[in-house]
Design a protein around this motif. Structure first.
Motif, PDB file in Angstrom:
ATOM      1  N   PHE A  25      33.561  -6.340 -10.381  1.00 29.60           N
ATOM      2  CA  PHE A  25      32.442  -7.261 -10.342  1.00 29.60           C
ATOM      3  C   PHE A  25      31.117  -6.513 -10.414  1.00 29.60           C
ATOM      4  CE2 PHE A  25      30.347 -11.130  -8.539  1.00 29.60           C
ATOM      5  CZ  PHE A  25      30.929 -12.044  -9.410  1.00 29.60           C
ATOM      6  N   MET A  26      31.040  -5.393  -9.710  1.00 33.47           N
ATOM      7  CA  MET A  26      29.856  -4.541  -9.734  1.00 33.47           C
ATOM      8  C   MET A  26      30.000  -3.531 -10.856  1.00 33.47           C
ATOM      9  SD  MET A  26      27.345  -4.936  -7.467  1.00 33.47           S
ATOM     10  CE  MET A  26      26.741  -3.338  -6.929  1.00 33.47           C
ATOM     11  N   GLN A  27      29.051  -3.504 -11.787  1.00 34.62           N
ATOM     12  CA  GLN A  27      29.182  -2.684 -12.983  1.00 34.62           C
ATOM     13  C   GLN A  27      28.359  -1.401 -12.933  1.00 34.62           C
ATOM     14  OE1 GLN A  27      28.195  -5.583 -15.986  1.00 34.62           O
ATOM     15  NE2 GLN A  27      30.241  -6.511 -15.915  1.00 34.62           N
ATOM     16  N   TRP A  28      27.213  -1.436 -12.311  1.00 33.62           N
ATOM     17  CA  TRP A  28      26.398  -0.239 -12.153  1.00 33.62           C
ATOM     18  C   TRP A  28      25.401  -0.471 -11.028  1.00 33.62           C
ATOM     19  CZ3 TRP A  28      21.230  -1.223 -12.677  1.00 33.62           C
ATOM     20  CH2 TRP A  28      20.871  -2.331 -13.446  1.00 33.62           C
ATOM     21  N   SER A  29      24.863   0.624 -10.489  1.00 28.90           N
ATOM     22  CA  SER A  29      23.918   0.528  -9.380  1.00 28.90           C
ATOM     23  C   SER A  29      22.967   1.720  -9.412  1.00 28.90           C
ATOM     24  CB  SER A  29      24.668   0.486  -8.040  1.00 28.90           C
ATOM     25  OG  SER A  29      23.762   0.454  -6.954  1.00 28.90           O
ATOM     26  N   ASN A  30      21.706   1.483  -9.060  1.00 23.22           N
ATOM     27  CA  ASN A  30      20.714   2.541  -9.045  1.00 23.22           C
ATOM     28  C   ASN A  30      19.714   2.275  -7.921  1.00 23.22           C
ATOM     29  OD1 ASN A  30      19.140   4.844 -10.215  1.00 23.22           O
ATOM     30  ND2 ASN A  30      17.634   3.217 -10.557  1.00 23.22           N
ATOM     31  N   SER A  31      19.505   3.267  -7.065  1.00 18.17           N
ATOM     32  CA  SER A  31      18.535   3.157  -5.974  1.00 18.17           C
ATOM     33  C   SER A  31      17.670   4.411  -5.949  1.00 18.17           C
ATOM     34  CB  SER A  31      19.233   3.001  -4.621  1.00 18.17           C
ATOM     35  OG  SER A  31      20.043   1.852  -4.590  1.00 18.17           O
ATOM     36  N   PHE A  70      15.093  -5.286  -6.902  1.00 19.73           N
ATOM     37  CA  PHE A  70      13.975  -5.487  -5.976  1.00 19.73           C
ATOM     38  C   PHE A  70      13.309  -4.156  -5.671  1.00 19.73           C
ATOM     39  CE2 PHE A  70      17.204  -4.480  -2.757  1.00 19.73           C
ATOM     40  CZ  PHE A  70      16.489  -3.707  -1.844  1.00 19.73           C
ATOM     41  N   PHE A  71      12.044  -4.241  -5.268  1.00 24.19           N
ATOM     42  CA  PHE A  71      11.350  -3.070  -4.747  1.00 24.19           C
ATOM     43  C   PHE A  71      10.471  -3.488  -3.589  1.00 24.19           C
ATOM     44  CE2 PHE A  71       8.029  -4.523  -7.709  1.00 24.19           C
ATOM     45  CZ  PHE A  71       6.874  -4.331  -6.956  1.00 24.19           C
ATOM     46  N   MET A  72      10.183  -2.525  -2.727  1.00 25.15           N
ATOM     47  CA  MET A  72       9.274  -2.740  -1.602  1.00 25.15           C
ATOM     48  C   MET A  72       8.317  -1.565  -1.514  1.00 25.15           C
ATOM     49  SD  MET A  72       8.230  -4.620   0.911  1.00 25.15           S
ATOM     50  CE  MET A  72       9.570  -5.792   1.162  1.00 25.15           C
ATOM     51  N   ASP A  73       7.021  -1.854  -1.600  1.00 28.88           N
ATOM     52  CA  ASP A  73       5.975  -0.852  -1.420  1.00 28.88           C
ATOM     53  C   ASP A  73       5.449  -0.907   0.008  1.00 28.88           C
ATOM     54  OD1 ASP A  73       6.026  -0.076  -4.073  1.00 28.88           O
ATOM     55  OD2 ASP A  73       4.355  -1.367  -4.661  1.00 28.88           O
ATOM     56  N   THR A  74       5.264   0.262   0.613  1.00 26.05           N
ATOM     57  CA  THR A  74       4.508   0.385   1.855  1.00 26.05           C
ATOM     58  C   THR A  74       3.296   1.246   1.550  1.00 26.05           C
ATOM     59  OG1 THR A  74       6.565   0.288   3.139  1.00 26.05           O
ATOM     60  CG2 THR A  74       4.582   1.013   4.284  1.00 26.05           C
ATOM     61  N   LEU A  75       2.106   0.674   1.709  1.00 25.29           N
ATOM     62  CA  LEU A  75       0.867   1.334   1.323  1.00 25.29           C
ATOM     63  C   LEU A  75       0.085   1.727   2.565  1.00 25.29           C
ATOM     64  CD1 LEU A  75       1.358  -1.437  -0.636  1.00 25.29           C
ATOM     65  CD2 LEU A  75      -0.355  -0.227  -1.976  1.00 25.29           C
ATOM     66  N   PHE A  76      -0.302   3.002   2.640  1.00 32.21           N
ATOM     67  CA  PHE A  76      -1.029   3.534   3.785  1.00 32.21           C
ATOM     68  C   PHE A  76      -2.414   3.991   3.324  1.00 32.21           C
ATOM     69  CE2 PHE A  76       3.497   4.438   4.343  1.00 32.21           C
ATOM     70  CZ  PHE A  76       3.755   3.887   5.593  1.00 32.21           C
ATOM     71  N   SER A  77      -3.467   3.332   3.795  1.00 34.50           N
ATOM     72  CA  SER A  77      -4.831   3.758   3.477  1.00 34.50           C
ATOM     73  C   SER A  77      -5.168   5.016   4.260  1.00 34.50           C
ATOM     74  CB  SER A  77      -5.826   2.647   3.822  1.00 34.50           C
ATOM     75  OG  SER A  77      -5.575   1.489   3.055  1.00 34.50           O
ATOM     76  N   GLU A  78      -5.775   5.999   3.581  1.00 33.36           N
ATOM     77  CA  GLU A  78      -6.098   7.261   4.218  1.00 33.36           C
ATOM     78  C   GLU A  78      -7.587   7.484   4.380  1.00 33.36           C
ATOM     79  OE1 GLU A  78      -4.147  10.104   1.717  1.00 33.36           O
ATOM     80  OE2 GLU A  78      -2.210   9.840   2.722  1.00 33.36           O
ATOM     81  N   SER A  79      -8.379   7.087   3.392  1.00 37.21           N
ATOM     82  CA  SER A  79      -9.830   7.242   3.479  1.00 37.21           C
ATOM     83  C   SER A  79     -10.486   6.232   2.563  1.00 37.21           C
ATOM     84  CB  SER A  79     -10.248   8.667   3.084  1.00 37.21           C
ATOM     85  OG  SER A  79      -9.931   8.924   1.729  1.00 37.21           O
ATOM     86  N   GLY A  80     -11.775   6.008   2.777  1.00 39.28           N
ATOM     87  CA  GLY A  80     -12.528   5.057   1.969  1.00 39.28           C
ATOM     88  C   GLY A  80     -12.573   3.661   2.540  1.00 39.28           C
ATOM     89  N   LEU A 252       3.547  11.858  -8.236  1.00 46.97           N
ATOM     90  CA  LEU A 252       4.801  11.130  -8.077  1.00 46.97           C
ATOM     91  C   LEU A 252       5.927  12.085  -7.703  1.00 46.97           C
ATOM     92  CD1 LEU A 252       6.631   8.549  -8.554  1.00 46.97           C
ATOM     93  CD2 LEU A 252       6.819   9.321 -10.944  1.00 46.97           C
ATOM     94  N   LEU A 253       6.670  11.687  -6.671  1.00 45.42           N
ATOM     95  CA  LEU A 253       7.889  12.391  -6.254  1.00 45.42           C
ATOM     96  C   LEU A 253       8.980  11.339  -6.087  1.00 45.42           C
ATOM     97  CD1 LEU A 253       9.282  15.054  -5.283  1.00 45.42           C
ATOM     98  CD2 LEU A 253       8.537  14.429  -2.970  1.00 45.42           C
ATOM     99  N   VAL A 254      10.171  11.566  -6.672  1.00 43.50           N
ATOM    100  CA  VAL A 254      11.236  10.560  -6.685  1.00 43.50           C
ATOM    101  C   VAL A 254      12.548  11.207  -6.255  1.00 43.50           C
ATOM    102  CG1 VAL A 254      12.541   8.888  -8.054  1.00 43.50           C
ATOM    103  CG2 VAL A 254      10.120   9.295  -8.567  1.00 43.50           C
ATOM    104  N   TRP A 255      13.274  10.504  -5.363  1.00 44.46           N
ATOM    105  CA  TRP A 255      14.662  10.865  -5.056  1.00 44.46           C
ATOM    106  C   TRP A 255      15.534   9.685  -5.448  1.00 44.46           C
ATOM    107  CZ3 TRP A 255      17.780  14.743  -4.395  1.00 44.46           C
ATOM    108  CH2 TRP A 255      19.070  14.525  -3.854  1.00 44.46           C
ATOM    109  N   LYS A 256      16.480   9.931  -6.364  1.00 51.03           N
ATOM    110  CA  LYS A 256      17.369   8.885  -6.857  1.00 51.03           C
ATOM    111  C   LYS A 256      18.762   9.097  -6.297  1.00 51.03           C
ATOM    112  CE  LYS A 256      16.827   7.444 -11.046  1.00 51.03           C
ATOM    113  NZ  LYS A 256      16.826   7.326 -12.530  1.00 51.03           N
ATOM    114  N   PHE A 257      19.373   7.982  -5.844  1.00 58.40           N
ATOM    115  CA  PHE A 257      20.715   8.090  -5.265  1.00 58.40           C
ATOM    116  C   PHE A 257      21.551   6.874  -5.618  1.00 58.40           C
ATOM    117  CE2 PHE A 257      17.745   6.241  -2.281  1.00 58.40           C
ATOM    118  CZ  PHE A 257      18.413   5.176  -1.723  1.00 58.40           C
TER     119      PHE A 257
END
Length: 257
Positions: A25-31, A70-80, A252-257
């Motif tokens: 049923f599950m054919q492929w997956s990417n996180s 789906f994706f979820m962003d967590t945004l952290f303001s640092e300055s400005g 950009l830094l990415v870890w794919k699993f």
């Protein structure tokens, strides 16, 4: 502040049902987990350039009748601006007409067609007010283009219901992944663009976030997991506010699993 979890039930339920089914049923997956950093974001009523870090979690999988993302962003303001934390997520389910009907719908550059529904959610963790909500539905077209792992376009109707019900508009979203090599090194050009029509209070928007990735892990024989690169954010009429624009290069830094 409204909890994000209940609003993601539709997509999470689809993912759960897929996981409980047979292996076929599950054919492929990417996180993957992405870390981005930029320093000249623009925000409403703020003349300063804002610096922020973004942690993004994404997941996509294909199953017997389509795909979920789906994706979820967590945004952290640092300055400005005053230190703030924001959450923003999107979830989509696409039902493949060729998989459901058991038919080959490919023709020329067209690979498949689908029906898509999704939700966009935003929360300011420093506010008690409910955040942004938009509901989307429409059709998806999958293209078969030389060199691309995928190139798809969603043609959607969008309705914004919170923070205020400001009616409907349209949204066109191409998204793609193009792998290539330079002198034996592995690269990828991928990303998406949203073209959003105006509604009762918001101006037309164009948001593009293309990424250029280098497969760093390939240098020591662990290809396909660790990537570095650059994402460029272009946002015309940001948040639907006429005249508010972003032009932000982001590390950009990415870890794919």
């Amino acid at each position: 502040m409204t909890n994000l979890a209940p609003s993601l039930c539709i997509t999470l339920l689809a993912a759960t049902l897929a996981e409980q089914a047979s292996a076929d049923f599950m054919q492929w997956s990417n996180s993957e987990i992405q870390y981005l950093h930029g320093s000249n974001y623009h925000e409403p009523f703020n003349p300063n350039d804002v610096s922020q870090a973004i942690v993004t979690i994404t997941h996509a999988h294909g199953w017997a009748y389509g795909r979920n993302f789906f994706f979820m962003d967590t945004l952290f303001s640092e300055s400005g601006q005053q230190a703030q934390t924001h959450l923003y997520g999107e979830a989509y389910s696409t039902f493949s007409l060729s998989k459901i009907g058991g038919l080959d719908l490919s023709y020329g550059i067209f690979k498949d067609f689908g029906l898509t529904a999704g939700i966009n959610l935003g929360e300011d963790m420093n506010s008690r007010q409910s955040g942004f909500r938009a509901w989307l539905y429409g059709i998806s077209v999958d293209f078969d283009l030389p060199g691309f792992n995928y190139f798809n376009i969603d043609f959607l109707r969008q309705r914004v219901t919170e923070t205020a019900d400001i009616g409907t508009s349209w949204q066109i979203t191409p998204y793609w992944q193009l792998p290539f090599q330079i002198a034996g090194t592995k690269w990828s050009f991928e990303g998406f663009a949203d073209f959003i029509g105006r509604n009762q209070t918001a101006a037309r928007q164009a948001l593009a976030q293309p990424q250029l990735r280098l497969d760093l892990g390939d240098f020591w024989g662990d290809a396909g997991h660790l990537f570095i690169g650059l994402e460029y954010q272009y946002w015309h009429n940001k948040y639907g506010i006429k005249g508010l624009h972003d032009n932000v290069p982001q590390a950009l830094l990415v870890w794919k699993f």
